[in-house]
Design a protein around this motif. Structure first.
Motif, PDB file in Angstrom:
ATOM      1  N   ARG A 136       0.837  -1.191   0.000  1.00 32.84           N
ATOM      2  CA  ARG A 136       0.000   0.000   0.000  1.00 32.84           C
ATOM      3  C   ARG A 136       0.876   1.246   0.000  1.00 32.84           C
ATOM      4  O   ARG A 136       2.029   1.214   0.457  1.00 32.84           O
ATOM      5  CB  ARG A 136      -0.931   0.037   1.214  1.00 32.84           C
ATOM      6  N   VAL A 137       0.311   2.328  -0.494  1.00 29.92           N
ATOM      7  CA  VAL A 137       1.000   3.620  -0.489  1.00 29.92           C
ATOM      8  C   VAL A 137       0.110   4.636   0.215  1.00 29.92           C
ATOM      9  O   VAL A 137      -1.067   4.791  -0.135  1.00 29.92           O
ATOM     10  CB  VAL A 137       1.318   4.100  -1.917  1.00 29.92           C
ATOM     11  N   LEU A 138       0.671   5.296   1.214  1.00 32.03           N
ATOM     12  CA  LEU A 138      -0.006   6.402   1.879  1.00 32.03           C
ATOM     13  C   LEU A 138       0.476   7.704   1.252  1.00 32.03           C
ATOM     14  O   LEU A 138       1.689   7.937   1.152  1.00 32.03           O
ATOM     15  CB  LEU A 138       0.296   6.413   3.377  1.00 32.03           C
ATOM     16  N   GLY A 148      -4.447  10.023   1.152  1.00 36.02           N
ATOM     17  CA  GLY A 148      -4.730   8.909   0.256  1.00 36.02           C
ATOM     18  C   GLY A 148      -4.151   7.629   0.823  1.00 36.02           C
ATOM     19  O   GLY A 148      -3.096   7.642   1.465  1.00 36.02           O
ATOM     20  N   ASN A 149      -4.855   6.524   0.607  1.00 32.52           N
ATOM     21  CA  ASN A 149      -4.440   5.221   1.129  1.00 32.52           C
ATOM     22  C   ASN A 149      -4.813   4.193   0.073  1.00 32.52           C
ATOM     23  O   ASN A 149      -5.961   3.777  -0.034  1.00 32.52           O
ATOM     24  CB  ASN A 149      -5.148   4.950   2.455  1.00 32.52           C
ATOM     25  N   LEU A 150      -3.831   3.790  -0.742  1.00 27.96           N
ATOM     26  CA  LEU A 150      -4.121   2.986  -1.925  1.00 27.96           C
ATOM     27  C   LEU A 150      -3.361   1.667  -1.912  1.00 27.96           C
ATOM     28  O   LEU A 150      -2.177   1.626  -1.576  1.00 27.96           O
ATOM     29  CB  LEU A 150      -3.734   3.754  -3.196  1.00 27.96           C
ATOM     30  N   GLU A 151      -4.058   0.605  -2.284  1.00 28.32           N
ATOM     31  CA  GLU A 151      -3.384  -0.676  -2.485  1.00 28.32           C
ATOM     32  C   GLU A 151      -2.848  -0.712  -3.909  1.00 28.32           C
ATOM     33  O   GLU A 151      -3.599  -0.550  -4.868  1.00 28.32           O
ATOM     34  CB  GLU A 151      -4.337  -1.837  -2.251  1.00 28.32           C
ATOM     35  N   ILE A 152      -1.549  -0.935  -4.036  1.00 32.61           N
ATOM     36  CA  ILE A 152      -0.891  -0.897  -5.339  1.00 32.61           C
ATOM     37  C   ILE A 152      -0.641  -2.294  -5.884  1.00 32.61           C
ATOM     38  O   ILE A 152      -0.686  -2.518  -7.090  1.00 32.61           O
ATOM     39  CB  ILE A 152       0.457  -0.141  -5.233  1.00 32.61           C
ATOM     40  N   TYR A 153      -0.399  -3.245  -4.988  1.00 30.47           N
ATOM     41  CA  TYR A 153       0.036  -4.560  -5.462  1.00 30.47           C
ATOM     42  C   TYR A 153      -0.348  -5.637  -4.461  1.00 30.47           C
ATOM     43  O   TYR A 153      -0.373  -5.400  -3.247  1.00 30.47           O
ATOM     44  CB  TYR A 153       1.553  -4.559  -5.674  1.00 30.47           C
ATOM     45  N   LYS A 154      -0.637  -6.815  -4.989  1.00 30.89           N
ATOM     46  CA  LYS A 154      -0.881  -7.992  -4.159  1.00 30.89           C
ATOM     47  C   LYS A 154      -0.126  -9.159  -4.767  1.00 30.89           C
ATOM     48  O   LYS A 154      -0.275  -9.459  -5.946  1.00 30.89           O
ATOM     49  CB  LYS A 154      -2.376  -8.308  -4.083  1.00 30.89           C
TER      50      LYS A 154
END
Length: 237
Positions: A136-138, A148-154
């Protein structure tokens, strides 16, 4: 009046490759995994001749100088954009207003990050027991507020799998000065690995070229965490 190029819409969300369709990604990964432009694409539904709805959404956010400024745009300003009809402008304005009203009904202060512990308090409960690695990227403002609080990769977080450009894209689009990268270790051991250190170094170097500060990379595992910056891992002393 709406831009005259609005007359022909040919690109639907269903015309995009399956892995890029925002609705399918929302259903599979949850709404929090989608970027602001992807959510906008779901609202708009269709693009225009020569431009997919997803590309249009990224362009709109960029041309307005970020999502927050786009949310403050007037009906006339939205209609002046290529591909935005009066109907689409109304859809966007209605969505933005609903968001503002929801916030006013349940006022909450934005989370302020002053230490690695603050990051863990924000994300630890959600990430510590995941059975896959999530990155995740804050997005952090000049006032140290999380905007902003985004999931970028799993998947497996390493320099071969994670694209640095995707990590930095939200900060560029939203015009924020700083980011914090966070990922989890399903093993429960938050000790940073060699690949963790390598990808941190790559993100930091690329961020500096864009005048974005990587404040930290937090690794969460079990009921604890490690600040890679505090340990000097991937961050030059």
């Amino acid at each position: 009046m709406p831009n005259s190029s609005n007359s022909t819409y040919t690109t639907l969300i269903r015309d995009l490759p399956e892995g890029e369709r925002p609705r399918e990604r929302l259903a599979k990964y949850g709404v929090s995994a989608l970027s602001n432009p992807e959510l906008i694409a779901i609202l708009l539904r269709t693009g225009m001749k020569g431009e997919s709805v997803l590309n249009m959404s990224y362009r709109l956010v960029s041309e307005f100088g970020g999502f927050e400024k786009m949310g403050q745009a007037s009906f006339t300003q939205l209609c002046s954009q290529d591909g935005i009809s009066e109907a689409k402008a109304c859809q966007l304005l209605a969505a933005f207003e609903l968001g503002r009203r929801l916030i006013s009904l349940s006022p909450k202060e934005r989370t302020t990050i002053n230490s690695p512990r603050d990051v863990y308090n924000l994300l630890g409960a959600d990430m510590r027991y995941r059975d896959q690695e999530h990155l995740r990227v804050l997005l952090v403002s000049t006032n140290s507020e999380v905007v902003g609080n985004l999931e970028i990769y799993k998947g497996t977080v390493n320099s071969a799998a994670v694209r640095v450009a995707e990590v930095l894209k939200p900060a560029v689009l939203e015009n924020v000065p700083s980011i914090i990268v966070v990922h989890n270790h399903p093993s429960g051991d938050p000790s940073p690995s060699g690949p963790d250190i390598m990808i941190t170094r790559q993100i930091k170097q690329a961020a500096e070229l864009l005048d974005i500060e990587l404040l930290d990379h937090i690794v969460i595992g079990g009921g604890t965490f490690v600040s890679m910056k505090d340990r000097g891992l991937g961050f030059p002393s």
